[in-house]
Design a protein around this motif. Structure first.
Motif, PDB file in Angstrom:
ATOM      1  N   ILE A  16      40.231  71.083  54.273  1.00  0.00           N
ATOM      2  CA  ILE A  16      39.391  71.550  53.162  1.00  0.00           C
ATOM      3  C   ILE A  16      38.593  70.423  52.501  1.00  0.00           C
ATOM      4  N   THR A  17      38.708  69.200  53.015  1.00  0.00           N
ATOM      5  CA  THR A  17      38.130  68.044  52.323  1.00  0.00           C
ATOM      6  C   THR A  17      36.647  68.216  52.018  1.00  0.00           C
ATOM      7  N   LYS A  18      35.859  68.519  53.026  1.00  0.00           N
ATOM      8  CA  LYS A  18      34.416  68.626  52.823  1.00  0.00           C
ATOM      9  C   LYS A  18      34.076  69.771  51.871  1.00  0.00           C
ATOM     10  N   MET A  19      34.704  70.914  52.057  1.00  0.00           N
ATOM     11  CA  MET A  19      34.410  72.063  51.197  1.00  0.00           C
ATOM     12  C   MET A  19      34.775  71.783  49.747  1.00  0.00           C
ATOM     13  N   LEU A  20      35.949  71.183  49.525  1.00  0.00           N
ATOM     14  CA  LEU A  20      36.389  70.900  48.166  1.00  0.00           C
ATOM     15  C   LEU A  20      35.484  69.867  47.508  1.00  0.00           C
ATOM     16  N   PHE A  21      35.039  68.892  48.281  1.00  0.00           N
ATOM     17  CA  PHE A  21      34.155  67.857  47.749  1.00  0.00           C
ATOM     18  C   PHE A  21      32.789  68.441  47.384  1.00  0.00           C
ATOM     19  N   THR A  22      32.201  69.210  48.265  1.00  0.00           N
ATOM     20  CA  THR A  22      30.873  69.775  47.999  1.00  0.00           C
ATOM     21  C   THR A  22      30.916  70.774  46.846  1.00  0.00           C
ATOM     22  N   LEU A  31      49.265  61.046  34.742  1.00  0.00           N
ATOM     23  CA  LEU A  31      49.067  61.372  36.149  1.00  0.00           C
ATOM     24  C   LEU A  31      49.749  62.688  36.505  1.00  0.00           C
ATOM     25  N   VAL A  32      49.012  63.560  37.201  1.00  0.00           N
ATOM     26  CA  VAL A  32      49.556  64.809  37.738  1.00  0.00           C
ATOM     27  C   VAL A  32      49.250  64.845  39.225  1.00  0.00           C
ATOM     28  N   VAL A  33      50.249  65.243  40.025  1.00  0.00           N
ATOM     29  CA  VAL A  33      50.092  65.263  41.474  1.00  0.00           C
ATOM     30  C   VAL A  33      50.422  66.652  42.008  1.00  0.00           C
ATOM     31  N   LEU A  34      49.574  67.153  42.903  1.00  0.00           N
ATOM     32  CA  LEU A  34      49.832  68.407  43.613  1.00  0.00           C
ATOM     33  C   LEU A  34      50.142  68.083  45.057  1.00  0.00           C
ATOM     34  N   GLN A  35      51.340  68.444  45.504  1.00  0.00           N
ATOM     35  CA  GLN A  35      51.721  68.247  46.904  1.00  0.00           C
ATOM     36  C   GLN A  35      51.627  69.584  47.635  1.00  0.00           C
ATOM     37  N   ILE A  36      50.878  69.595  48.733  1.00  0.00           N
ATOM     38  CA  ILE A  36      50.728  70.793  49.573  1.00  0.00           C
ATOM     39  C   ILE A  36      51.506  70.561  50.863  1.00  0.00           C
ATOM     40  N   ARG A  55      39.788  63.547  35.925  1.00  0.00           N
ATOM     41  CA  ARG A  55      39.332  63.154  37.261  1.00  0.00           C
ATOM     42  C   ARG A  55      40.306  63.642  38.327  1.00  0.00           C
ATOM     43  N   VAL A  56      39.769  63.885  39.509  1.00  0.00           N
ATOM     44  CA  VAL A  56      40.582  64.340  40.632  1.00  0.00           C
ATOM     45  C   VAL A  56      40.408  63.368  41.796  1.00  0.00           C
ATOM     46  N   VAL A  57      41.523  63.019  42.440  1.00  0.00           N
ATOM     47  CA  VAL A  57      41.474  62.190  43.643  1.00  0.00           C
ATOM     48  C   VAL A  57      42.086  63.005  44.785  1.00  0.00           C
ATOM     49  N   LEU A  58      41.337  63.160  45.854  1.00  0.00           N
ATOM     50  CA  LEU A  58      41.792  63.902  47.031  1.00  0.00           C
ATOM     51  C   LEU A  58      42.090  62.922  48.156  1.00  0.00           C
ATOM     52  N   LEU A  59      43.332  62.915  48.635  1.00  0.00           N
ATOM     53  CA  LEU A  59      43.732  62.039  49.735  1.00  0.00           C
ATOM     54  C   LEU A  59      43.650  62.817  51.041  1.00  0.00           C
ATOM     55  N   SER A  60      42.984  62.233  52.038  1.00  0.00           N
ATOM     56  CA  SER A  60      42.732  62.973  53.266  1.00  0.00           C
ATOM     57  C   SER A  60      42.655  62.032  54.470  1.00  0.00           C
ATOM     58  N   SER A  61      42.266  62.603  55.611  1.00  0.00           N
ATOM     59  CA  SER A  61      42.126  61.834  56.850  1.00  0.00           C
ATOM     60  C   SER A  61      41.113  62.519  57.750  1.00  0.00           C
ATOM     61  N   ARG A 105      44.515  61.785  35.073  1.00  0.00           N
ATOM     62  CA  ARG A 105      44.106  61.793  36.482  1.00  0.00           C
ATOM     63  C   ARG A 105      44.945  62.807  37.238  1.00  0.00           C
ATOM     64  N   TRP A 106      44.367  63.343  38.269  1.00  0.00           N
ATOM     65  CA  TRP A 106      44.992  64.420  39.012  1.00  0.00           C
ATOM     66  C   TRP A 106      44.800  64.099  40.492  1.00  0.00           C
ATOM     67  N   ILE A 107      45.892  63.994  41.238  1.00  0.00           N
ATOM     68  CA  ILE A 107      45.811  63.614  42.647  1.00  0.00           C
ATOM     69  C   ILE A 107      46.360  64.741  43.510  1.00  0.00           C
ATOM     70  N   THR A 108      45.667  65.064  44.576  1.00  0.00           N
ATOM     71  CA  THR A 108      46.159  66.048  45.529  1.00  0.00           C
ATOM     72  C   THR A 108      45.806  65.590  46.940  1.00  0.00           C
ATOM     73  N   CYS A 109      46.218  66.396  47.933  1.00  0.00           N
ATOM     74  CA  CYS A 109      45.970  66.021  49.326  1.00  0.00           C
ATOM     75  C   CYS A 109      45.343  67.181  50.071  1.00  0.00           C
ATOM     76  N   ALA A 110      44.680  66.868  51.151  1.00  0.00           N
ATOM     77  CA  ALA A 110      44.183  67.880  52.071  1.00  0.00           C
ATOM     78  C   ALA A 110      45.136  67.943  53.262  1.00  0.00           C
ATOM     79  N   VAL A 111      45.352  69.152  53.775  1.00  0.00           N
ATOM     80  CA  VAL A 111      46.135  69.285  55.001  1.00  0.00           C
ATOM     81  C   VAL A 111      45.191  68.874  56.131  1.00  0.00           C
TER      82      VAL A 111
END
Length: 226
Positions: free
Chosen positions: A171-177, A70-75, A102-108, A1-7
């Motif tokens: 970037i949430t919507k763009m990355l998801f689409t 688990l791999v995490v990318l912190q921006i 799989r990728v999980v994107l954490l956002s708001s 699994r790979w987790i990252t975040c959106a600014v």
């Protein structure tokens, strides 16, 4: 699994990633080199003593926990103007080349821009790409989570045409689409919030993530994250 975040609004995704890295005591294994982010350098945010307090951190770093695959990318810095799309393409290319399952994107997203339907119930939402929906859709339904609602493209003029709208999500919507069109198994977990003290929002988002992935035992989640 790979987790990252959106600014995104309130930096909730980044704060949540900080909680994941520090709680699981993840090891920094590298950097994500890109010219799409504002350059920055700072002290080690996870320093525990003099021996690692002098380590430097930059704008995009990679952490790993092999025991949980688990791999995490912190921006840590904002995007340079007009660099959203090149970043998304580079990131997804890396995800594919590393054979990440799989990728999980954490956002708001901005709480004040919710429509009437989004005001109901929990402020937490999720999105799944079609490929991931096939794999985990049943499990997500068992959790009784609320999928991010689509909203009217032209409110008050044409309410029948619905679109995905994530104001304040970066970037949430763009990355998801892009992930949908490229067959990447991605989940977006996000929270409606406002700018301010967003630490409680980050705790809520990490607990939301943990409901699904069980990174730590549910019964000790609150204690461990504190």
């Amino acid at each position: 699994r790979w987790i990252t975040c959106a600014v995104s609004v309130g930096n909730v995704g980044q704060l949540a990633i900080d909680l994941v890295i520090s709680t699981l005591d993840m090891t920094k294994v590298g950097y994500f080199y890109t010219d799409c982010l504002v350059p920055m350098v700072g002290n080690n945010p996870y320093a525990t003593g003099e021996e690692n307090s002098l380590e430097l951190s930059i704008n995009a770093e990679v952490y790993s926990l092999p025991s949980k695959k688990l791999v995490v990318l912190q921006i840590r810095s904002p995007f340079i103007k007009n660099k959203y799309r090149p970043f998304c393409q580079t990131l997804l290319s890396w995800v594919k080349s590393s054979k990440c399952a799989r990728v999980v994107l954490l956002s708001s997203s901005h709480a004040y821009q919710r429509d009437d339907e989004q005001l109901l119930g929990t402020p937490l939402r999720y999105l799944l790409t079609p490929d991931l929906e096939k794999a985990v859709g049943g499990l997500i339904k068992e959790l009784n989570w609320k999928e991010m609602e689509k909203v009217a493209a032209y409110p008050g003029i044409n309410d029948t045409e619905k679109v995905l709208h994530i104001p304040g999500g970066g970037i949430t919507k763009m990355l998801f689409t892009e992930s949908c069109s490229e067959g990447v198994q991605m989940a977006v977990l996000l929270k409606f919030c406002s700018e301010g003290d967003n630490i409680p929002d980050a705790f809520a988002l990490v607990n939301y993530l943990n409901e699904w992935l069980q990174l730590i035992k549910s019964e000790v989640t609150s204690i461990a994250l504190l």
